[in-house]
Design an enzyme around this catalytic site. Structure first.
Site, PDB file in Angstrom:
ATOM      1  N   ASP A 122      27.726   8.788   1.510  1.00 46.80           N
ATOM      2  CA  ASP A 122      27.721   8.909   0.063  1.00 46.80           C
ATOM      3  C   ASP A 122      26.622  10.116  -0.110  1.00 46.80           C
ATOM      4  O   ASP A 122      26.108  10.748   0.737  1.00 46.80           O
ATOM      5  CB  ASP A 122      27.020   7.623  -0.249  1.00 46.80           C
ATOM      6  CG  ASP A 122      26.545   7.283  -1.704  1.00 46.80           C
ATOM      7  OD1 ASP A 122      27.209   8.147  -2.594  1.00 46.80           O
ATOM      8  OD2 ASP A 122      25.773   6.576  -2.074  1.00 46.80           O
ATOM      9  N   ASP A 124      23.848  10.376  -3.333  1.00 49.05           N
ATOM     10  CA  ASP A 124      22.637  10.037  -3.794  1.00 49.05           C
ATOM     11  C   ASP A 124      21.789   8.718  -2.686  1.00 49.05           C
ATOM     12  O   ASP A 124      22.768   7.969  -2.768  1.00 49.05           O
ATOM     13  CB  ASP A 124      22.395   9.291  -5.096  1.00 49.05           C
ATOM     14  CG  ASP A 124      22.785  10.772  -6.016  1.00 49.05           C
ATOM     15  OD1 ASP A 124      21.914  11.277  -6.673  1.00 49.05           O
ATOM     16  OD2 ASP A 124      24.033  10.546  -6.491  1.00 49.05           O
ATOM     17  N   ASP A 314      24.265   3.906   0.769  1.00 46.68           N
ATOM     18  CA  ASP A 314      22.977   3.087   0.479  1.00 46.68           C
ATOM     19  C   ASP A 314      23.166   2.097  -0.706  1.00 46.68           C
ATOM     20  O   ASP A 314      22.258   1.290  -0.943  1.00 46.68           O
ATOM     21  CB  ASP A 314      21.836   4.096   0.207  1.00 46.68           C
ATOM     22  CG  ASP A 314      21.945   4.831  -1.354  1.00 46.68           C
ATOM     23  OD1 ASP A 314      23.275   5.257  -1.588  1.00 46.68           O
ATOM     24  OD2 ASP A 314      21.021   4.478  -2.365  1.00 46.68           O
TER      25      ASP A 314
END
Length: 376
Positions: A122, A124, A314
């Site tokens: 991922d 961000d 996350d």
């Protein structure tokens, strides 16, 4: 009325209407189904999407629905998990179930021997820190150099909820695969890939028919939310994000009402939630897990037993990819989080700095492995 913190998995079955997590209360918005709760950190309650009634926009009282949205927005905010000795106990219990990928590095390498590692990450909160202004979520030069080295060693993809073009502008590495809009916009390396025969680039856009609708809703949301200070609507091409990180909590109900007033006219769009962001996506059965499978197939590893996918993320939307890896029985997922969360990931890392440490160790191991092999 007593509320408890809720951690809700995003790795359950796809929903056609809108289903979002809510804080446990006496509300009549959902009906809980009697079932044995999944194992989770002490002090937390795990509520599967299967335990919710689909929140049909026309069948549930509007005021109650708005309250549930706001409860969910509060529950998703890490700032509401207060530090205490109780929380430390939760952390210790959770880390036993999801040990640090740095601490378990040797075991991870042993499991991958003789297999092709494929990296998925991922953006961000994984390669860059979470910031108040999403347009300033820059990755560090050190992280960019590290990811570049990783891509030299393994097939590497960035899988993000962001627009693919925007993610590329942040990362600026042409040798990667990019899957934007939660995997609904996939493109292969601009320079071609040494891991895939042929020069034709990978391209997948399963939600193309929704583009006019997404653009229309984007304009409506920008207009509707402009009266709420701090609200930011982001057009990610095949999906939309309504960021409320900078919105005063007292204004969250107002923002939720604004979003609802737009979405009620678009039943082919659904709403999910991430970290201080409301995500609006088409109702098609496509997510980051599907993107992972598509990329593995594109690389020629669809039915291989000697592939070892590693996915680092996350957010709740990354749970779809973690779940796919569990189902395949191949590779593993790594959740990036400082607080206990329900997850199907095998390991954990606390922050992007630890992600970079893990990636650097992976690169160094690969280099040593190549040197050792060349000396035979």
């Amino acid at each position: 009325m007593t509320k408890q913190n809720v951690v809700v998995s995003d790795a359950e079955a796809e929903i056609m209407n809108m289903a979002i997590s809510v804080a446990v209360s006496n509300s009549s918005i959902f009906t809980a189904v009697a079932e044995k709760p999944p194992v989770g950190p002490p002090g937390y309650i795990s509520i599967s999407r299967k335990r919710f009634l689909n929140l049909n926009l026309d069948s549930i009282n509007g005021a109650e629905r708005i309250n549930s949205w706001v409860d969910s927005m509060r529950a998703s905010s890490p700032t509401h998990l207060k530090s205490s000795s109780f929380l430390k106990e939760d952390q210790s219990s959770w880390i036993l179930q999801h040990p640090s990928a740095l601490d378990m590095f040797e075991q991870i390498i042993d499991a991958s021997k003789g297999k092709q590692i494929v990296m998925f990450m991922d953006y961000d909160g994984t390669l860059s820190p979470i910031v108040e202004d999403p347009d300033r979520a820059f990755m560090s030069d050190a992280m960019r150099k590290t990811v570049k080295k990783v891509a030299r060693c393994f097939p590497t993809a960035i899988v993000s909820g962001r627009c693919r073009d925007k993610v590329y502008k942040f990362v600026r590495l042409a040798e990667l695969y990019y899957a934007g809009s939660h995997g609904m916009d996939i493109k292969g390396p601009a320079k071609g890939s040494k891991y895939k025969k042929g020069s034709q680039g990978v391209l997948c856009q399963p939600a193309s028919e929704f583009l006019p609708m997404i653009d229309e809703v984007y304009k409506l949301l920008v207009e509707k939310t402009k009266s709420t200070p701090g609200a930011k609507v982001e057009n990610n091409k095949f999906c939309l994000s309504v960021h409320f990180r900078c919105v005063d909590e007292k204004k969250w109900s107002e923002l939720a009402l604004q979003v609802r007033s737009v979405l009620k006219e678009y039943p082919k769009l659904r709403l999910t939630q991430g970290r201080k962001v409301l995500e609006i996506r088409p109702t098609i059965k496509w997510d980051k897990g599907k993107a992972l499978e598509f990329l593995l197939e594109s690389l020629g590893y669809a039915n291989c037993t000697d592939v070892f996918p590693v996915y680092i993320g996350d957010d709740r939307t990354d749970e779809d990819a973690f779940k796919i890896l569990r189902e395949r029985g191949q590779g593993f997922g790594i959740l990036v989080s400082k607080i206990p969360k329900e997850t199907t990931a095998t390991y954990s890392l606390q922050e992007p700095a630890e992600v970079m440490d893990f990636l650097q160790r992976l690169v160094e191991w690969k280099r040593q492995s190549i040197r050792a092999h060349s000396m035979l």
